[in-house]
Scaffold this motif. Structure first.
Motif, PDB file in Angstrom:
ATOM      1  N   SER A 198      54.712 -73.561  42.354  1.00  0.00           N
ATOM      2  CA  SER A 198      55.029 -74.937  42.544  1.00  0.00           C
ATOM      3  C   SER A 198      54.621 -75.773  41.367  1.00  0.00           C
ATOM      4  CB  SER A 198      54.149 -75.421  43.861  1.00  0.00           C
ATOM      5  OG  SER A 198      54.597 -74.739  44.827  1.00  0.00           O
ATOM      6  N   VAL A 199      54.154 -75.305  40.124  1.00  0.00           N
ATOM      7  CA  VAL A 199      53.579 -76.182  39.089  1.00  0.00           C
ATOM      8  C   VAL A 199      54.933 -76.333  38.191  1.00  0.00           C
ATOM      9  CG1 VAL A 199      52.192 -76.195  36.989  1.00  0.00           C
ATOM     10  CG2 VAL A 199      51.305 -75.309  39.482  1.00  0.00           C
ATOM     11  N   ARG A 200      55.246 -77.422  37.958  1.00  0.00           N
ATOM     12  CA  ARG A 200      56.559 -77.876  37.220  1.00  0.00           C
ATOM     13  C   ARG A 200      56.113 -78.638  35.757  1.00  0.00           C
ATOM     14  NH1 ARG A 200      58.019 -74.947  40.282  1.00  0.00           N
ATOM     15  NH2 ARG A 200      59.853 -74.792  41.786  1.00  0.00           N
TER      16      ARG A 200
ATOM     17  N   VAL B  78      42.834 -70.872  47.117  1.00  0.00           N
ATOM     18  CA  VAL B  78      44.002 -71.238  46.240  1.00  0.00           C
ATOM     19  C   VAL B  78      45.439 -70.911  46.890  1.00  0.00           C
ATOM     20  CG1 VAL B  78      45.012 -70.580  43.955  1.00  0.00           C
ATOM     21  CG2 VAL B  78      42.606 -70.355  44.098  1.00  0.00           C
ATOM     22  N   GLY B  79      46.274 -71.871  46.882  1.00  0.00           N
ATOM     23  CA  GLY B  79      47.564 -71.525  47.385  1.00  0.00           C
ATOM     24  C   GLY B  79      48.779 -72.826  47.248  1.00  0.00           C
ATOM     25  N   ARG B  80      49.633 -72.621  47.898  1.00  0.00           N
ATOM     26  CA  ARG B  80      50.729 -73.657  47.615  1.00  0.00           C
ATOM     27  C   ARG B  80      50.213 -74.854  48.482  1.00  0.00           C
ATOM     28  NH1 ARG B  80      55.590 -75.406  50.965  1.00  0.00           N
ATOM     29  NH2 ARG B  80      57.136 -76.220  49.629  1.00  0.00           N
ATOM     30  N   GLY B  81      49.922 -76.067  48.203  1.00  0.00           N
ATOM     31  CA  GLY B  81      49.634 -77.090  48.758  1.00  0.00           C
ATOM     32  C   GLY B  81      50.791 -78.027  49.129  1.00  0.00           C
TER      33      GLY B  81
ATOM     34  N   PHE C 194      52.448 -78.169  45.486  1.00  0.00           N
ATOM     35  CA  PHE C 194      52.131 -78.024  43.994  1.00  0.00           C
ATOM     36  C   PHE C 194      50.952 -76.630  44.357  1.00  0.00           C
ATOM     37  CE2 PHE C 194      50.460 -81.614  46.880  1.00  0.00           C
ATOM     38  CZ  PHE C 194      49.515 -81.073  47.587  1.00  0.00           C
ATOM     39  N   LEU C 195      50.004 -76.569  43.164  1.00  0.00           N
ATOM     40  CA  LEU C 195      48.969 -75.528  43.298  1.00  0.00           C
ATOM     41  C   LEU C 195      47.780 -76.180  43.604  1.00  0.00           C
ATOM     42  CD1 LEU C 195      47.797 -72.741  42.672  1.00  0.00           C
ATOM     43  CD2 LEU C 195      47.626 -73.684  40.235  1.00  0.00           C
ATOM     44  N   TYR C 196      47.237 -75.936  44.887  1.00  0.00           N
ATOM     45  CA  TYR C 196      46.023 -76.589  45.294  1.00  0.00           C
ATOM     46  C   TYR C 196      44.914 -75.469  44.998  1.00  0.00           C
ATOM     47  CZ  TYR C 196      42.369 -78.213  48.495  1.00  0.00           C
ATOM     48  OH  TYR C 196      41.474 -78.823  49.123  1.00  0.00           O
ATOM     49  N   THR C 197      43.818 -76.034  44.447  1.00  0.00           N
ATOM     50  CA  THR C 197      42.521 -74.981  44.158  1.00  0.00           C
ATOM     51  C   THR C 197      41.344 -75.769  44.397  1.00  0.00           C
ATOM     52  OG1 THR C 197      42.258 -75.665  42.003  1.00  0.00           O
ATOM     53  CG2 THR C 197      43.721 -73.953  42.312  1.00  0.00           C
ATOM     54  N   ALA C 198      40.544 -74.954  45.244  1.00  0.00           N
ATOM     55  CA  ALA C 198      39.185 -75.689  45.593  1.00  0.00           C
ATOM     56  C   ALA C 198      38.050 -74.465  45.687  1.00  0.00           C
ATOM     57  CB  ALA C 198      39.483 -76.359  46.742  1.00  0.00           C
TER      58      ALA C 198
END
Length: 320
Positions: A45-47, A153-156, A297-301
């Motif tokens: 999803s990162v562009r 971590v995954g697609r948000g 987007f790429l979601y990370t936490a």
């Protein structure tokens, strides 16, 4: 007003549950859905490489948004120039000096993740463990530590309910359902897919920073998702691993029909093992998504690794 029913009466004798799905010793619940395939789907999803950090600042001059009964951070300086000039500071070879401070915080008094054992009913936590595991000075079962060690971590996907309804922020007590989420997603041109990290903006943090504390906390009831069995079944069938919102408690504070407090904490966190992230600043991310029409987007936490804690502060990082 009639007395509120018990949580068991509201949710039923056979509510949807994921207990045992990942084994009797599982302490991270639906985050198990976020396997390597889901991580790579998020990376896809990162562009543009835009980076957004989603933590609300702690110790903001306006105050920290916290649930009633909690307090914002209390921070104090331990070392500063004045201390050294007074001769009371430590002396180091070469003459170097440093500032130092300490803080007293509610671990759920900022942007944070709940432990799966944070909320329960019928004296039973996530995966069927006794609530006695919260006794003795810490949580010996389903604390925040397993989630912190694993990371998220995954697609948000961001659903902007405030923008969808043409508001800067939703009203106190304003509700929406999973059907409303999907309607808003369709209007935004994005699809909520299986195993997506679901981020929902209500604008309520913007409201917090726009008004006085007295106005914000008067007749306190947040907007948010409202309980129905159909909503819980949708979360279960869609395999949502994580609900992320810009409110203090992720859901409308009290169920409108009965007055029951936080039934989604019981049905999503306790019964399905869905991780809850609260007080997450989504406004800047939402503006960027609206500007170019990309809502995934790429979601990370990674919440702080705190032994036996009920929750922990977090600064999620989104890359789009």
């Amino acid at each position: 007003m009639a007395e509120a029913p018990s949580m068991r009466e509201l949710l039923g004798e056979d509510p949807p549950k994921n207990w045992g799905k990942w084994g009797d010793d599982d302490e991270v619940g639906s985050l198990n859905y976020l396997d390597a395939e889901q991580v790579l789907r998020g990376v896809g999803s990162v562009r543009t490489g835009q980076v957004f950090t989603l933590q609300c600042p702690m110790g903001h001059p306006h105050g920290d948004p916290v649930f009633p009964g909690r307090e914002g951070i209390k921070r104090e300086m331990v070392w500063d120039q004045e201390l050294f000039e007074s001769g009371q500071g430590p002396s180091f070879p070469g003459g170097i000096r440093a500032s130092d401070d300490k803080a007293e915080i509610f671990l759920q008094g900022s942007s944070q993740y709940d432990a799966l054992g944070h909320a329960w009913y019928d004296d039973t936590l996530w995966n069927g463990r006794s609530a006695d595991t919260t006794n003795g000075g810490g949580m010996s079962w389903a604390s925040i530590l397993p989630i912190a060690q694993r990371g998220v971590v995954g697609r948000g996907v961001l659903i902007d309910m405030a923008r969808h309804r043409g508001k800067d922020w939703l009203d106190k007590g304003e509700t929406f359902t999973h059907d409303d989420l999907q309607e808003a997603a369709a209007a935004q041109g994005v699809e909520i897919r299986s195993r997506d990290i679901l981020c929902v903006r209500t604008g309520f943090l913007k409201y917090f920073f726009s008004v006085s504390h007295d106005e914000f906390y008067e007749n306190f009831i947040e907007p948010g998702l409202t309980y129905s069995r159909e909503l819980v079944e949708w979360f279960q069938s869609t395999e949502i691993p994580n609900l992320v919102t810009d409110t203090i408690a992720n859901e409308v504070t009290a169920e409108p029909e009965t007055g029951v407090l936080l039934p989604l904490h019981a049905s999503l966190l306790r019964n399905l093992g869905v991780s809850l992230a609260e007080i997450i600043w989504l406004d800047d991310l939402a503006d960027a998504c609206a500007a170019d029409g990309r809502w995934d987007f790429l979601y990370t936490a990674a919440p702080l690794k705190i032994h036996e804690a009920t929750g922990a502060p977090v600064n999620p990082v989104v890359i789009r």
